[in-house]
Design an enzyme around this catalytic site. Structure first.
Site, PDB file in Angstrom:
ATOM      1  N   ASP A  19       0.854  -1.185   0.000  1.00 43.34           N
ATOM      2  CA  ASP A  19       0.000   0.000   0.000  1.00 43.34           C
ATOM      3  C   ASP A  19       0.890   1.235   0.000  1.00 43.34           C
ATOM      4  O   ASP A  19       1.886   1.279   0.714  1.00 43.34           O
ATOM      5  CB  ASP A  19      -0.893  -0.034   1.241  1.00 43.34           C
ATOM      6  CG  ASP A  19      -1.784   1.182   1.345  1.00 43.34           C
ATOM      7  OD1 ASP A  19      -2.048   1.807   0.298  1.00 43.34           O
ATOM      8  OD2 ASP A  19      -2.229   1.494   2.469  1.00 43.34           O
ATOM      9  N   ASN A  21      -0.595   4.613   0.101  1.00 42.02           N
ATOM     10  CA  ASN A  21      -1.253   5.836   0.582  1.00 42.02           C
ATOM     11  C   ASN A  21      -2.037   5.645   1.883  1.00 42.02           C
ATOM     12  O   ASN A  21      -2.869   6.479   2.244  1.00 42.02           O
ATOM     13  CB  ASN A  21      -2.172   6.398  -0.503  1.00 42.02           C
ATOM     14  CG  ASN A  21      -3.253   5.388  -0.889  1.00 42.02           C
ATOM     15  OD1 ASN A  21      -3.232   4.251  -0.417  1.00 42.02           O
ATOM     16  ND2 ASN A  21      -4.178   5.792  -1.723  1.00 42.02           N
ATOM     17  N   ASP A  23      -4.406   3.667   2.785  1.00 42.36           N
ATOM     18  CA  ASP A  23      -5.830   3.281   2.846  1.00 42.36           C
ATOM     19  C   ASP A  23      -6.000   1.783   3.116  1.00 42.36           C
ATOM     20  O   ASP A  23      -7.112   1.262   3.131  1.00 42.36           O
ATOM     21  CB  ASP A  23      -6.581   3.695   1.575  1.00 42.36           C
ATOM     22  CG  ASP A  23      -6.116   2.936   0.344  1.00 42.36           C
ATOM     23  OD1 ASP A  23      -5.132   2.149   0.444  1.00 42.36           O
ATOM     24  OD2 ASP A  23      -6.714   3.114  -0.735  1.00 42.36           O
ATOM     25  N   ASP A  27      -1.524  -1.114  -3.971  1.00 43.20           N
ATOM     26  CA  ASP A  27      -1.833  -0.337  -5.172  1.00 43.20           C
ATOM     27  C   ASP A  27      -0.644  -0.309  -6.134  1.00 43.20           C
ATOM     28  O   ASP A  27       0.438  -0.817  -5.816  1.00 43.20           O
ATOM     29  CB  ASP A  27      -2.274   1.081  -4.784  1.00 43.20           C
ATOM     30  CG  ASP A  27      -1.340   1.694  -3.738  1.00 43.20           C
ATOM     31  OD1 ASP A  27      -0.122   1.644  -3.960  1.00 43.20           O
ATOM     32  OD2 ASP A  27      -1.839   2.197  -2.704  1.00 43.20           O
ATOM     33  N   ASP A  96      -3.623 -10.016 -16.239  1.00 47.03           N
ATOM     34  CA  ASP A  96      -4.601 -11.087 -16.116  1.00 47.03           C
ATOM     35  C   ASP A  96      -5.733 -10.772 -17.090  1.00 47.03           C
ATOM     36  O   ASP A  96      -6.243  -9.655 -17.112  1.00 47.03           O
ATOM     37  CB  ASP A  96      -5.145 -11.103 -14.672  1.00 47.03           C
ATOM     38  CG  ASP A  96      -5.403 -12.502 -14.171  1.00 47.03           C
ATOM     39  OD1 ASP A  96      -6.102 -13.255 -14.879  1.00 47.03           O
ATOM     40  OD2 ASP A  96      -4.922 -12.851 -13.080  1.00 47.03           O
ATOM     41  N   ASP A 197      -7.474 -16.258 -17.549  1.00 44.97           N
ATOM     42  CA  ASP A 197      -8.264 -16.869 -16.488  1.00 44.97           C
ATOM     43  C   ASP A 197      -9.175 -17.970 -17.053  1.00 44.97           C
ATOM     44  O   ASP A 197      -9.750 -17.795 -18.130  1.00 44.97           O
ATOM     45  CB  ASP A 197      -9.112 -15.761 -15.855  1.00 44.97           C
ATOM     46  CG  ASP A 197      -9.742 -16.161 -14.544  1.00 44.97           C
ATOM     47  OD1 ASP A 197      -9.010 -16.535 -13.613  1.00 44.97           O
ATOM     48  OD2 ASP A 197     -10.986 -16.109 -14.435  1.00 44.97           O
ATOM     49  N   GLU A 249      -4.878 -20.482 -17.516  1.00 37.26           N
ATOM     50  CA  GLU A 249      -5.281 -21.284 -16.363  1.00 37.26           C
ATOM     51  C   GLU A 249      -6.304 -22.278 -16.878  1.00 37.26           C
ATOM     52  O   GLU A 249      -7.371 -21.892 -17.356  1.00 37.26           O
ATOM     53  CB  GLU A 249      -5.904 -20.397 -15.280  1.00 37.26           C
ATOM     54  CG  GLU A 249      -6.276 -21.211 -14.041  1.00 37.26           C
ATOM     55  CD  GLU A 249      -7.359 -20.550 -13.195  1.00 37.26           C
ATOM     56  OE1 GLU A 249      -7.383 -20.795 -11.981  1.00 37.26           O
ATOM     57  OE2 GLU A 249      -8.200 -19.822 -13.741  1.00 37.26           O
ATOM     58  N   HIS A 318      -2.824 -17.099  -5.835  1.00 33.83           N
ATOM     59  CA  HIS A 318      -3.811 -16.407  -4.995  1.00 33.83           C
ATOM     60  C   HIS A 318      -5.048 -17.244  -4.697  1.00 33.83           C
ATOM     61  O   HIS A 318      -5.937 -16.788  -3.988  1.00 33.83           O
ATOM     62  CB  HIS A 318      -4.221 -15.106  -5.690  1.00 33.83           C
ATOM     63  CG  HIS A 318      -4.923 -15.376  -6.994  1.00 33.83           C
ATOM     64  ND1 HIS A 318      -4.295 -15.979  -8.067  1.00 33.83           N
ATOM     65  CD2 HIS A 318      -6.194 -15.182  -7.376  1.00 33.83           C
ATOM     66  CE1 HIS A 318      -5.167 -16.126  -9.050  1.00 33.83           C
ATOM     67  NE2 HIS A 318      -6.320 -15.646  -8.669  1.00 33.83           N
ATOM     68  N   ASP A 319      -5.123 -18.452  -5.274  1.00 32.33           N
ATOM     69  CA  ASP A 319      -6.286 -19.315  -5.031  1.00 32.33           C
ATOM     70  C   ASP A 319      -5.957 -20.494  -4.120  1.00 32.33           C
ATOM     71  O   ASP A 319      -6.851 -21.255  -3.744  1.00 32.33           O
ATOM     72  CB  ASP A 319      -6.795 -19.914  -6.356  1.00 32.33           C
ATOM     73  CG  ASP A 319      -7.448 -18.881  -7.252  1.00 32.33           C
ATOM     74  OD1 ASP A 319      -7.932 -17.857  -6.729  1.00 32.33           O
ATOM     75  OD2 ASP A 319      -7.475 -19.120  -8.482  1.00 32.33           O
TER      76      ASP A 319
HETATM   77  O1  ISL Z   1      -9.726 -24.731  -7.147  1.00 31.56           O
HETATM   78  C1  ISL Z   1     -10.295 -24.498  -8.155  1.00 31.56           C
HETATM   79  C2  ISL Z   1     -10.585 -25.552  -9.130  1.00 31.56           C
HETATM   80  O2  ISL Z   1     -10.113 -26.784  -8.639  1.00 31.56           O
HETATM   81  C3  ISL Z   1     -10.740 -23.097  -8.345  1.00 31.56           C
HETATM   82  O3  ISL Z   1      -9.965 -22.300  -7.493  1.00 31.56           O
HETATM   83  C4  ISL Z   1     -10.615 -22.536  -9.748  1.00 31.56           C
HETATM   84  O4  ISL Z   1      -9.403 -22.825 -10.298  1.00 31.56           O
HETATM   85  C5  ISL Z   1     -10.713 -21.094  -9.708  1.00 31.56           C
HETATM   86  O5  ISL Z   1     -11.852 -20.733  -9.080  1.00 31.56           O
HETATM   87  C6  ISL Z   1     -10.598 -20.420 -11.072  1.00 31.56           C
HETATM   88  O6  ISL Z   1      -9.728 -19.394 -10.829  1.00 31.56           O
HETATM   89  C7  ISL Z   1      -9.744 -18.182 -11.491  1.00 31.56           C
HETATM   90  O7  ISL Z   1     -11.021 -17.697 -11.841  1.00 31.56           O
HETATM   91  C8  ISL Z   1     -11.880 -17.304 -10.783  1.00 31.56           C
HETATM   92  C9  ISL Z   1     -11.188 -16.441  -9.745  1.00 31.56           C
HETATM   93  O8  ISL Z   1     -11.994 -16.360  -8.607  1.00 31.56           O
HETATM   94  C10 ISL Z   1      -9.836 -16.964  -9.365  1.00 31.56           C
HETATM   95  O9  ISL Z   1      -9.204 -16.114  -8.468  1.00 31.56           O
HETATM   96  C11 ISL Z   1      -9.063 -17.138 -10.636  1.00 31.56           C
HETATM   97  O10 ISL Z   1      -7.729 -17.522 -10.429  1.00 31.56           O
HETATM   98  C12 ISL Z   1     -13.011 -16.561 -11.412  1.00 31.56           C
HETATM   99  O11 ISL Z   1     -12.538 -15.543 -12.235  1.00 31.56           O
HETATM  100 CA    CA Z   2      -3.610   2.087  -1.326  1.00 31.96          CA
END
Ligand code: ISL
Ligand code: CA
Length: 544
Positions: A19, A21, A23, A27, A96, A197, A249, A318-319
């Protein structure tokens, strides 16, 4: 030019990186201020999770304007500056590209609610079966059915993810043209390519009901259909205009399906993120965890190494919950962190490091549901509550699997809010930042971070590690060993995935060990990773 074959890519989740600023939200100026750090670490490109305008139901994966920056993250000028400043440091920027769905706040959706609008068929609208039933029996990625009734249009629309993420209808050729324009818009600004994605579910062959399944009923209608390949071939033509890169992905892919998405002769994607190795510690769905079995993991990774010419390598994003508590050992935090780094950076393919992985971040330390933000976790909690699963059990499931485990703010220092913000962070900082943080690890030559840096440098200097073939030597109950080979040169990697010591028949001149030692005689300490050279001849009698 295939620069990506020699590259190491770093994923940034902008909301949680830095971050600038106060908040509490990471960013773009924050990212710019950390480019020096990324250069020092030695990465060649950054992939930014979405920074487009978005109501943030799914933290940017629900886009309402593909040509605007989310004001929480900065301005278009900031983004242009990021691209410029990154280039000055020889770091490429990958964006992305979320094109399976848009936010329901996107103007296409808003206008498309009117039947005679030009956007009327940008999405999948359906009346349902007439007596209150849904259009089909499909179920979505975040649990539950995937139809939402829109009172304005008096029809249901399809959403494979949250109800605020409406699926785009590629049967309408105008949709693909829009996507191509969006790609050109960003490629003209100098981005090097895209992480696409959920890129193998774009084309819905029909809306027919499917066979009932534990997950994703209906997937046979949209998983890697020929129509999807046609879309990707068209996108590739746009990429080729700019010599740009694309990693997709790909959900629920087998090696065969993956080859069809990124085989060199296919002219579709350059590589895909697959999921099989992420499923080694679960039954059927991610919410049903089972004990991690290293051997299954090794076999899975080897299969993908052998079956695909090139893989997108990752252990975190991130998932996914953080890798040390998952595949490593909390007790041997540092050692297992180094071992996982060694795995990631010595396989064949393009390694993707997820922010915080390089310092061994371990997930959240929340105590209750109220601290969780992830839309998927919230949906699942609601569904489990509906089935009267007790709160304690729900929390057990969610605390282990929630995507927020990977989304807590980056731990820059051991001080206030880990140096992420001077304000109140949008998601709680893990209290272990006093121990797990960049400032301390950078000073410590024996830290996980220092090990990453060393391996990044090693990989850069080694053609064998970058381009060599993969040869499996051992996928045992606790030891994973393989050789990388290129033009008569080779390196052998031996990894002990266990709290117990191990014995290996492999020998060679020691190139690196994650434990202090001068030579290697076959005995491995708990979670030790070694890299050997030359005489790494495998003793056949030990059997593979
Ligand atoms: O674990 C999964 C499938 O086994 C799910 O996480 C899947 O891969 C995922 O939801 C798809 O991911 C992507 O698209 C989603 C978003 O929420 C995720 O952050 C992104 O990486 C919808 O856009
Ligand atoms: Ca910020």
């Amino acid at each position: 030019m295939e620069w990506w074959k020699d590259a190491i890519i770093y994923q940034i989740y902008p909301r949680s990186f830095q971050d600038s600023n106060g908040d509490g939200i990471g960013d773009i100026p924050g990212i710019i201020s950390r480019l020096g750090y990324l250069e020092e670490l030695g990465v060649d490109a950054i992939w930014l999770s979405p920074v487009y305008r978005s109501p943030n139901v799914d933290n940017g994966y629900d886009i309402s304007d593909y040509r605007a920056i989310n004001p929480e993250y900065g301005t278009m000028e900031d983004m242009e500056r990021l691209i410029r400043e990154a280039r000055r440091r020889d770091i490429r920027v990958i964006m992305d590209l979320v094109i399976n769905h848009t936010s329901t706040e996107h103007p296409w959706f808003q206008r498309g609610r009117e039947r005679n609008s030009p956007y009327s068929s940008y999405y999948y609208w359906s009346r349902g079966d007439g007596d209150g039933g849904l259009p089909n029996n499909w179920t979505g990625f975040f649990g539950g059915d995937c139809w939402e009734f829109d009172v304005e249009r008096c029809e249901y629309y399809l959403h494979l993810f949250s109800k605020e993420q409406a699926d785009l209808n590629y049967h309408n050729p105008a949709v693909l043209e829009e996507v191509k324009d969006i790609m050109r818009f960003w490629l003209d600004k100098g981005v090097a390519g895209f992480r696409c994605d959920v890129v193998n579910v774009l084309w819905k062959e029909s809306l027919a009901s499917g066979k009932k399944r534990a997950v994703l009923t209906g997937m046979e209608q949209y998983l890697s259909q020929e129509g999807n390949h046609e879309i990707l071939r068209q996108l590739r033509r746009v990429l080729d205009e700019y010599d740009a890169f694309a990693v997709g992905e790909a959900v629920f892919v087998t090696p065969d399906m993956a080859r069809d998405l990124c085989g060199e002769d296919r002219r579709e994607l350059d590589m895909v993120f697959s999921f099989e190795h992420m499923e080694c510690d679960q039954y059927l769905v991610k919410w049903l965890k089972r004990k991690f079995r290293p051997q299954v993991f090794f076999e899975c990774l080897s299969r993908w190494q052998q079956e695909l010419d090139w893989n997108a390598l990752y252990l975190e994003n991130h998932d996914q919950p953080r890798s040390i508590p998952r595949f490593g050992s909390k007790k041997y935090w540092k050692k297992s962190g180094k071992l996982l780094a060694t795995l990631l950076l010595t396989l064949r393919g393009t390694p993707f490091i997820y922010q915080g992985e390089e310092i061994g971040m371990t997930g959240f330390d929340f105590a209750r549901m109220r601290q969780v933000n992830d839309v998927e976790s919230r949906n699942v909690n609601r569904i489990l509550a509906k089935f009267r699963v007790p709160a304690k059990l729900r929390w057990r499931v969610i605390s282990r699997t929630s995507r927020d485990n990977a989304r807590t703010p980056f731990q820059w220092t051991g001080g206030q809010q880990a140096g992420f913000t001077t304000g109140r962070p949008w998601l709680g900082v893990n209290h272990n930042c006093t121990k797990v943080n960049l400032a301390d690890e950078r000073r410590d030559p024996d830290s996980i971070w220092s090990w990453y840096r060393e391996l990044l440098a090693l990989r850069k200097s080694s053609g064998v590690l970058r381009r060599g073939d993969f040869v499996l030597l051992e996928a045992g109950k606790q030891v994973f060993a393989y050789r990388r080979e290129l033009k008569g040169e080779s390196l052998t990697i031996v990894l002990n995935f266990s709290d117990r010591p191990a014995q290996s028949p492999l020998r060679g001149t020691l190139v690196r060990s994650s434990c202090p030692r001068r030579s290697f005689n076959g005995s491995l300490q708990p979670w030790e990773a070694v890299i050997l050279e030359e005489e790494g001849v495998y003793d056949e009698s030990a059997g593979v």
